[in-house]
Design an enzyme around this catalytic site. Structure first.
Site, mmCIF file in Angstrom:
data_model
loop_
_atom_site.group_PDB
_atom_site.id
_atom_site.type_symbol
_atom_site.label_atom_id
_atom_site.label_comp_id
_atom_site.label_asym_id
_atom_site.label_seq_id
_atom_site.Cartn_x
_atom_site.Cartn_y
_atom_site.Cartn_z
ATOM 1 N N ALA A 89 5.047 -0.027 -2.472
ATOM 2 C CA ALA A 89 5.903 0.036 -3.650
ATOM 3 C C ALA A 89 7.077 0.973 -3.390
ATOM 4 C CB ALA A 89 5.093 0.513 -4.840
ATOM 5 N N HIS A 97 -0.518 -3.582 -12.346
ATOM 6 C CA HIS A 97 -1.147 -2.246 -12.273
ATOM 7 C C HIS A 97 -0.640 -1.192 -13.246
ATOM 8 C CE1 HIS A 97 -2.387 -3.333 -7.894
ATOM 9 N NE2 HIS A 97 -3.150 -3.901 -8.808
ATOM 10 N N LEU A 142 0.835 -1.208 0.000
ATOM 11 C CA LEU A 142 0.000 0.000 0.000
ATOM 12 C C LEU A 142 0.867 1.256 0.000
ATOM 13 C CD1 LEU A 142 -2.523 -1.198 2.724
ATOM 14 C CD2 LEU A 142 -3.084 -0.820 0.310
ATOM 15 N N GLN A 182 8.234 -4.545 -1.742
ATOM 16 C CA GLN A 182 7.770 -4.502 -3.140
ATOM 17 C C GLN A 182 8.630 -3.509 -3.919
ATOM 18 O OE1 GLN A 182 4.081 -2.601 -4.538
ATOM 19 N NE2 GLN A 182 3.524 -4.550 -5.468
ATOM 20 N N ARG A 220 -11.357 -6.333 -11.846
ATOM 21 C CA ARG A 220 -12.251 -5.441 -11.112
ATOM 22 C C ARG A 220 -13.497 -6.175 -10.672
ATOM 23 N NH1 ARG A 220 -11.376 0.171 -12.010
ATOM 24 N NH2 ARG A 220 -9.698 0.374 -13.496
ATOM 25 N N ARG A 262 -7.249 -2.255 1.644
ATOM 26 C CA ARG A 262 -7.923 -1.154 2.351
ATOM 27 C C ARG A 262 -8.365 -1.527 3.757
ATOM 28 N NH1 ARG A 262 -11.790 -0.512 -2.578
ATOM 29 N NH2 ARG A 262 -11.356 -2.742 -2.407
ATOM 30 N N TYR A 284 2.395 -0.423 -14.331
ATOM 31 C CA TYR A 284 3.720 0.194 -14.160
ATOM 32 C C TYR A 284 4.710 -0.429 -15.149
ATOM 33 C CZ TYR A 284 1.291 2.316 -10.325
ATOM 34 O OH TYR A 284 0.361 3.027 -9.604
ATOM 35 N N HIS A 312 7.217 -5.772 -8.508
ATOM 36 C CA HIS A 312 5.918 -5.182 -8.880
ATOM 37 C C HIS A 312 5.730 -5.321 -10.393
ATOM 38 C CE1 HIS A 312 2.344 -2.927 -8.872
ATOM 39 N NE2 HIS A 312 2.662 -1.959 -8.056
ATOM 40 N N GLY A 313 4.990 -6.349 -10.756
ATOM 41 C CA GLY A 313 4.717 -6.586 -12.180
ATOM 42 C C GLY A 313 3.248 -6.355 -12.494
#
Ligand SMILES: Cc1cc2nc3c(=O)[nH]c(=O)nc-3n(C[C@H](O)[C@H](O)[C@H](O)COP(=O)(O)O)c2cc1C
Length: 368
Positions: free
Chosen positions: A61, A179, A29, A103, A269, A321, A181, A176-177
């Site tokens: 991250a 979202h 997060l 991360q 989603r 969250r 980026y 981090h692979g």
């Protein structure tokens, strides 16, 4: 007294060499409270609040280089100062008996010139800018496509970040692979328009990510490396015409490394089914194909988490969250206690306490 039967989420799991006492993982997060890209002492409070004996935390991250940034006050792990600043945070988590993975991250084109050294263009797989409405209110700068000969330098940044994470005391790294980026900008066909060996076929598009994985495994050992992937997610204009094939190809690459610790995947989603928001649960083929520990994330609560662990759909479940807002989440799950509500307004603000370390524990305190 008859011992109460543990809920599936609170049963032990062996993750490679690591013995976990439960399966409730803190998802990575970004909290934007690492001033000038240096982790701060308040992060030791925040993470140790969420640490439990035998629990797994994944740090936010963390940038691998000066070009890796795209958000205010996010931490890095490319300088000695940053490594030294992480050490007391990692120690605080370890004192609670938890495991801590870092991360490691490069945002690629999810950035603006203002975040870049000498206000240069952010780097990416492509020159294509993210469309201004991809994230409401945000305009990312036009990126510069990396030349083929520059790619090994970025791979080396990831290698050094992984080495630094181990020096800082982390138990391992999560690449981090996901979202949208940098790694995904290469992997997905919406954002990779290259004509060299890093573009075109699925194998070529995944080449950069695979080089990062292989290099880090070589550097710190497969038993300390995990990865986060989100083949079905379409953040930041990054989507693929065949997410299933992409996810499967990547899992096969991970399986080439005996003992690769974990594969952490993000659900598509939430779908609206019969008027209710539901997790689409599309990750089972990847869980079945992967040899190591499989972590699922995205929209989980206590009930859904217990169900997927009981069904063998996931080994571990990462919570974002609700873990952010409930520092004692595993305990709340144990007692089926009510949850604090998260406050979106303070997700990414810079205050060292508010919305960060002041969410109350079950007993009403906000003690560590
Ligand atoms: C404030 C915030 C920051 C996030 N930062 C990261 C991040 O640094 N790295 C990452 O992979 N995902 C990040 N995510 C995504 C979460 O890890 C998680 O996948 C997402 O919140 C969905 O899980 P949830 O429904 O349990 O919250 C972030 C999400 C939120 C809400």
């Amino acid at each position: 007294m008859v011992a109460k039967e543990a809920i599936p989420l609170l049963t032990p799991h062996k993750m490679g060499q690591f013995e976990l006492s439960h399966r409730v993982v803190l998802a990575p997060l970004t909290r934007c409270r690492s001033y000038a890209n240096v982790p701060q002492p308040h992060a030791a409070v925040y993470y140790s609040q969420r640490a439990t004996k035998g629990g797994l935390l994944i740090a936010e991250a963390t940038g691998v280089s000066a070009t890796a940034q795209g958000y205010p006050e996010t931490p890095g792990i490319w300088t000695q100062q940053q490594v030294d600043a992480w050490k007391p945070i990692v120690d605080a988590v370890h004192r609670k008996g938890a495991l801590f993975f870092c991360q490691i991250w490069h945002v690629g084109r999810v950035s603006t010139n203002d975040f870049q050294p000498d206000k240069q263009a952010p780097i990416s797989s492509t020159d294509k800018q993210i469309t201004p409405d991809a994230e409401p209110g945000m305009v990312y700068s036009k990126p510069r496509q990396l030349r083929t000969d520059e790619i090994p330098l970025i791979v080396d940044d990831f290698r050094r970040a992984a080495r630094n994470a181990i020096e800082a005391g982390f138990d391992g790294v999560e690449i981090h692979g996901a979202h949208g980026y940098l790694l995904e900008q290469f992997m997905k066909d919406s954002s990779n328009d290259r004509t060299d060996e890093y573009g075109g076929s699925l194998e070529n598009r995944c080449r950069f990510a695979v080089e990062v994985i292989d290099t880090i495994v070589n550097e710190i050992g497969a038993d300390r490396v995990g990865i986060r992937l989100s083949p079905f997610v379409d953040y930041m204009d990054c989507f693929d015409s065949n997410p299933h094939a992409l996810g499967m190809y990547m899992v096969q690459q991970l399986n080439k490394h005996q003992g690769f610790v974990y594969c952490h995947m993000v659900e598509p989603r939430m779908a609206i089914v019969d008027g209710r928001r539901q997790i689409p649960h599309r990750l089972l083929p990847f869980k079945k194909a992967f040899n190591g520990t499989f972590i699922a994330a995205g929209g989980y609560d206590r009930k859904e988490g217990n169900k997927v662990v009981a069904d063998g759909y996931a080994d571990l479940v990462a919570y974002g969250r609700i873990f952010l807002a409930n520092p004692d989440l595993p305990k709340r799950f144990e007692f089926d206690a009510p949850l604090n509500k998260y406050d979106r307004n303070t997700f990414y603000t810079q205050d060292p306490i508010i919305g960060y370390t002041d969410y109350p524990f079950l007993d009403g305190s906000n003690a560590e």
